[in-house]
Design a protein around this motif. Sequence first.
Motif, PDB file in Angstrom:
ATOM      1  N   LYS A 132      31.838  37.189  33.988  1.00  0.00           N
ATOM      2  CA  LYS A 132      31.809  35.953  33.348  1.00  0.00           C
ATOM      3  C   LYS A 132      30.568  35.169  33.932  1.00  0.00           C
ATOM      4  CE  LYS A 132      35.919  35.074  34.266  1.00  0.00           C
ATOM      5  NZ  LYS A 132      37.216  34.328  34.297  1.00  0.00           N
ATOM      6  N   MET A 133      30.480  35.328  35.330  1.00  0.00           N
ATOM      7  CA  MET A 133      29.350  34.592  35.926  1.00  0.00           C
ATOM      8  C   MET A 133      28.076  34.839  35.608  1.00  0.00           C
ATOM      9  SD  MET A 133      28.192  35.245  39.974  1.00  0.00           S
ATOM     10  CE  MET A 133      27.255  36.850  39.557  1.00  0.00           C
ATOM     11  N   ASN A 134      27.384  33.768  35.446  1.00  0.00           N
ATOM     12  CA  ASN A 134      25.852  33.780  34.706  1.00  0.00           C
ATOM     13  C   ASN A 134      25.948  34.563  33.424  1.00  0.00           C
ATOM     14  OD1 ASN A 134      25.048  32.315  36.862  1.00  0.00           O
ATOM     15  ND2 ASN A 134      24.672  33.828  37.954  1.00  0.00           N
ATOM     16  N   ARG A 135      27.022  34.803  32.790  1.00  0.00           N
ATOM     17  CA  ARG A 135      27.110  35.519  31.502  1.00  0.00           C
ATOM     18  C   ARG A 135      26.474  37.067  31.550  1.00  0.00           C
ATOM     19  NH1 ARG A 135      25.111  30.445  27.690  1.00  0.00           N
ATOM     20  NH2 ARG A 135      26.966  29.270  27.988  1.00  0.00           N
ATOM     21  N   LEU A 136      26.934  37.459  32.762  1.00  0.00           N
ATOM     22  CA  LEU A 136      26.066  38.951  32.952  1.00  0.00           C
ATOM     23  C   LEU A 136      26.680  39.921  32.158  1.00  0.00           C
ATOM     24  CD1 LEU A 136      25.927  38.817  36.901  1.00  0.00           C
ATOM     25  CD2 LEU A 136      24.146  38.495  35.126  1.00  0.00           C
ATOM     26  N   GLY A 137      27.672  39.845  31.403  1.00  0.00           N
ATOM     27  CA  GLY A 137      28.205  40.712  30.434  1.00  0.00           C
ATOM     28  C   GLY A 137      28.906  41.788  30.901  1.00  0.00           C
ATOM     29  N   PHE A 138      29.143  42.839  30.008  1.00  0.00           N
ATOM     30  CA  PHE A 138      30.173  43.918  30.280  1.00  0.00           C
ATOM     31  C   PHE A 138      29.200  45.012  31.529  1.00  0.00           C
ATOM     32  CE2 PHE A 138      31.097  42.581  26.230  1.00  0.00           C
ATOM     33  CZ  PHE A 138      32.276  42.325  26.329  1.00  0.00           C
ATOM     34  N   GLY A 139      30.426  45.642  31.944  1.00  0.00           N
ATOM     35  CA  GLY A 139      30.010  46.472  33.266  1.00  0.00           C
ATOM     36  C   GLY A 139      31.032  47.393  33.548  1.00  0.00           C
ATOM     37  N   THR A 140      30.921  48.206  34.350  1.00  0.00           N
ATOM     38  CA  THR A 140      31.909  49.436  34.821  1.00  0.00           C
ATOM     39  C   THR A 140      32.036  49.336  36.498  1.00  0.00           C
ATOM     40  OG1 THR A 140      31.447  50.839  33.208  1.00  0.00           O
ATOM     41  CG2 THR A 140      32.639  51.608  35.176  1.00  0.00           C
ATOM     42  N   VAL A 141      33.196  49.159  36.824  1.00  0.00           N
ATOM     43  CA  VAL A 141      33.412  48.971  38.317  1.00  0.00           C
ATOM     44  C   VAL A 141      33.067  50.211  38.997  1.00  0.00           C
ATOM     45  CG1 VAL A 141      35.150  48.684  40.241  1.00  0.00           C
ATOM     46  CG2 VAL A 141      35.480  47.238  38.007  1.00  0.00           C
ATOM     47  N   ARG A 142      32.235  50.100  39.971  1.00  0.00           N
ATOM     48  CA  ARG A 142      31.566  51.346  40.791  1.00  0.00           C
ATOM     49  C   ARG A 142      32.184  51.320  41.934  1.00  0.00           C
ATOM     50  NH1 ARG A 142      31.144  54.301  36.826  1.00  0.00           N
ATOM     51  NH2 ARG A 142      29.637  53.832  35.405  1.00  0.00           N
ATOM     52  N   GLY A 143      32.601  50.183  42.690  1.00  0.00           N
ATOM     53  CA  GLY A 143      33.122  50.198  44.082  1.00  0.00           C
ATOM     54  C   GLY A 143      33.379  48.727  44.441  1.00  0.00           C
ATOM     55  N   TYR A 144      33.762  48.683  45.610  1.00  0.00           N
ATOM     56  CA  TYR A 144      34.024  47.315  46.154  1.00  0.00           C
ATOM     57  C   TYR A 144      33.365  46.954  47.537  1.00  0.00           C
ATOM     58  CZ  TYR A 144      38.035  49.373  43.660  1.00  0.00           C
ATOM     59  OH  TYR A 144      39.018  49.828  42.626  1.00  0.00           O
ATOM     60  N   PHE A 145      33.570  45.588  47.835  1.00  0.00           N
ATOM     61  CA  PHE A 145      32.600  45.249  48.945  1.00  0.00           C
ATOM     62  C   PHE A 145      33.876  44.155  49.656  1.00  0.00           C
ATOM     63  CE2 PHE A 145      31.373  42.357  45.814  1.00  0.00           C
ATOM     64  CZ  PHE A 145      31.197  41.087  46.751  1.00  0.00           C
ATOM     65  N   LEU A 146      33.453  43.837  50.851  1.00  0.00           N
ATOM     66  CA  LEU A 146      34.310  42.796  51.487  1.00  0.00           C
ATOM     67  C   LEU A 146      33.322  41.764  52.106  1.00  0.00           C
ATOM     68  CD1 LEU A 146      36.165  45.026  54.224  1.00  0.00           C
ATOM     69  CD2 LEU A 146      36.808  44.438  51.895  1.00  0.00           C
ATOM     70  N   ALA A 147      33.886  40.464  51.869  1.00  0.00           N
ATOM     71  CA  ALA A 147      33.228  39.004  52.252  1.00  0.00           C
ATOM     72  C   ALA A 147      34.303  38.357  53.172  1.00  0.00           C
ATOM     73  CB  ALA A 147      32.927  38.286  50.715  1.00  0.00           C
TER      74      ALA A 147
END
Length: 134
Positions: free
Chosen positions: A68-83
């Motif tokens: 939803k952020m900046n209307r980036l659209g659809f995608g596939t989860v490829r991994g994770y990151f930590l913040a």
Amino acid sequence: MSETHVPTLHDRLEQVQRPKANDEAHLFGSRLHAEHEVFTDLGRVQEGYRWSGATGSVPKVGTRVRVKMNRLGFGTVRGYFLAEGGDGGLRFLGLAVELEDPPAKYVRQRRRQVGEGRSSNDPARVFGVEVELV
């Protein structure tokens, strides 16, 4: 004697500011630093990291989502990151999402970042509150 309102997680979700392109995010009003490493094993997530998504569970690698952020659209989860970082030591788990058809503005932005050591095909890094399952 008046009671002091203590912000709940829901209150703070209402005030989310979206991540910036340079891996630093202002999430929940605090400055976070996202690690550059993307990983696929959720077992690497240490205790204390939070998932900010509306669903209780973190999407698995291979799951299709809508960013939803900046209307980036659809995608596939490829991994994770930590913040982590910021006031109060907030620590969050984020998603690395390979976008299907990113907007032109996003593509231009990514091209500029290639000169800063990023690959133009790096997945988008987003937090749970910025995605929905499809």
